[in-house]
Design a protein around this motif. Structure first.
Motif, short mmCIF file in Angstrom:
data_model
loop_
_atom_site.label_atom_id
_atom_site.label_comp_id
_atom_site.label_asym_id
_atom_site.label_seq_id
_atom_site.Cartn_x
_atom_site.Cartn_y
_atom_site.Cartn_z
N THR A 201 37.82 43.61 40.14
CA THR A 201 39.20 43.28 40.49
C THR A 201 40.03 43.22 39.21
O THR A 201 39.55 43.64 38.16
CB THR A 201 39.25 41.91 41.21
N GLY A 202 41.22 42.69 39.28
CA GLY A 202 42.10 42.65 38.10
C GLY A 202 42.97 43.90 38.08
O GLY A 202 42.73 44.85 38.84
N SER A 203 43.96 43.89 37.20
CA SER A 203 44.90 45.02 37.18
C SER A 203 44.34 46.24 36.43
O SER A 203 44.70 47.38 36.73
CB SER A 203 46.23 44.59 36.57
N PRO B 148 41.47 48.00 36.42
CA PRO B 148 40.82 49.11 37.11
C PRO B 148 41.71 49.80 38.17
O PRO B 148 41.31 50.84 38.70
CB PRO B 148 39.61 48.48 37.82
N LEU C 157 32.04 42.49 41.56
CA LEU C 157 31.45 41.67 40.50
C LEU C 157 31.45 40.18 40.83
O LEU C 157 30.54 39.46 40.46
CB LEU C 157 32.30 41.81 39.23
N ASP C 158 32.53 39.73 41.48
CA ASP C 158 32.72 38.28 41.53
C ASP C 158 33.64 37.87 42.68
O ASP C 158 34.23 38.71 43.36
CB ASP C 158 33.26 37.77 40.18
N GLY D 298 36.58 45.19 33.78
CA GLY D 298 37.72 44.86 32.94
C GLY D 298 37.22 43.84 31.93
O GLY D 298 36.02 43.53 31.88
N HIS E 275 35.53 37.56 28.69
CA HIS E 275 34.64 37.54 29.85
C HIS E 275 34.61 38.91 30.54
O HIS E 275 35.58 39.66 30.52
CB HIS E 275 34.98 36.41 30.84
N ASN F 123 45.05 33.77 35.58
CA ASN F 123 45.02 34.20 36.98
C ASN F 123 46.03 33.45 37.85
O ASN F 123 46.18 33.76 39.03
CB ASN F 123 43.60 34.08 37.55
#
Ligand code: GLP
Length: 266
Positions: A46-48, A50, A73-74, A139, A145, A172
């Motif tokens: 997740t995250g921006s 990828p 992943l999480d 990411g 991390h 976040n």
């Protein structure tokens, strides 16, 4: 690690999509040598960072993509699956829908399980049963991390519950209506789980990532920068834009290696 510096996040998305589509296309002829499982298994993040990869895969969609399995992943602990910022929802929106994957083959750690410890173990087993992860997208957080493996994570850790650092919760908070709403705990693949993936692609863009990238790629192996664990991986590529590469010292060498890569690596 192979460091590739590209002009934009769009070109990073395209580069990663090339690697993934090549892997998916090769899978039917090779299969998993040890297990006989045939489906390509993609580790998704997740995250921006990828997002350009998923956009490129959506643009260049081929029917073979519909057959792959995916493992996230999480996940946050205690956030209902239907919450728009649960990673169940994010992966559904950004990956399953865009790539037209079969939802029954897309797995996200169960942060809402009654027995989280059993859920972590079950996640590891599900990855094994699928034949392991072919390519893991990653990411990197400002703390270094990967996944949600915060500083001091063991290099041999497996999927487990972690407590988020105040820095990660602050980072976040932009996804929630107030910083207090960001869960305290998460469930994340361990660094050992990530290192088991056959190939790893870490993506980072923007100056905010430059320090973490430099520590992960050129710093010492240290649990204080969990991303540095990737130095132990035999097939890890780091895709960066100029801003994220700004604090690296061997930039000229990385460009030289890339420009002179052999034909079979192109
Ligand atoms: C979250 C995710 C990580 C991700 C990081 C960076 O903490 N758990 O997997 O790498 O955010 O996100 P971004 O790419 O938005 O900077």
């Amino acid at each position: 690690m192979q460091v590739v510096i590209l002009p934009s996040s769009e070109s990073i998305g395209d580069y990663a999509a090339d690697v993934i589509l090549r892997g998916v296309a090769e899978r039917p002829s090779t299969g998993h040598m040890n297990t006989g499982h045939m489906n390509y298994v993609l580790g998704v993040a997740t995250g921006s960072s990828p997002l350009p990869i998923y956009e490129a895969l959506e643009r260049r969609w081929v029917p073979e993509l519909a057959a792959i399995s995916a493992f996230a992943l999480d996940e946050y602990v205690g956030l209902p699956y239907s919450h728009p910022e649960s990673y169940h929802s994010v992966i559904d929106r950004e990956v399953t829908t865009r790539l037209r994957l079969d939802p029954s083959k897309v797995h996200v750690p169960d942060g809402f399980a009654d027995d989280p410890v059993a859920a972590c173990l079950a996640y590891e087993t599900a990855i094994q049963d699928a034949g392991g992860i072919d390519l893991q997208i990653l990411g990197i957080g400002g703390s270094g991390h990967i996944g949600f493996n915060e500083p001091t994570s063991s290099f041999s850790s497996r999927t487990r519950i972690k407590t988020l650092t105040p820095e990660t919760r602050r980072d976040n908070a932009r996804f929630f209506s107030s910083p207090d709403e960001v869960p305290l705990h998460c469930m994340t693949q361990g660094l050992g789980t990530i290192l088991d993936a056959r190939k790893v692609l870490l993506v980072a863009t923007g100056e905010k990532k430059a320090a973490a990238v430099a520590r992960a790629v050129e710093g010492p192996l240290t649990s204080m920068c969990p991303g540095s664990a990737l130095q132990l991986h035999p097939d890890a590529t780091v895709l960066l834009d100029e801003a994220a590469a700004a604090e690296l010292t061997l930039t000229d060498y990385y460009r030289f290696v890339f420009d002179n890569r052999p034909e079979w690596q192109r």
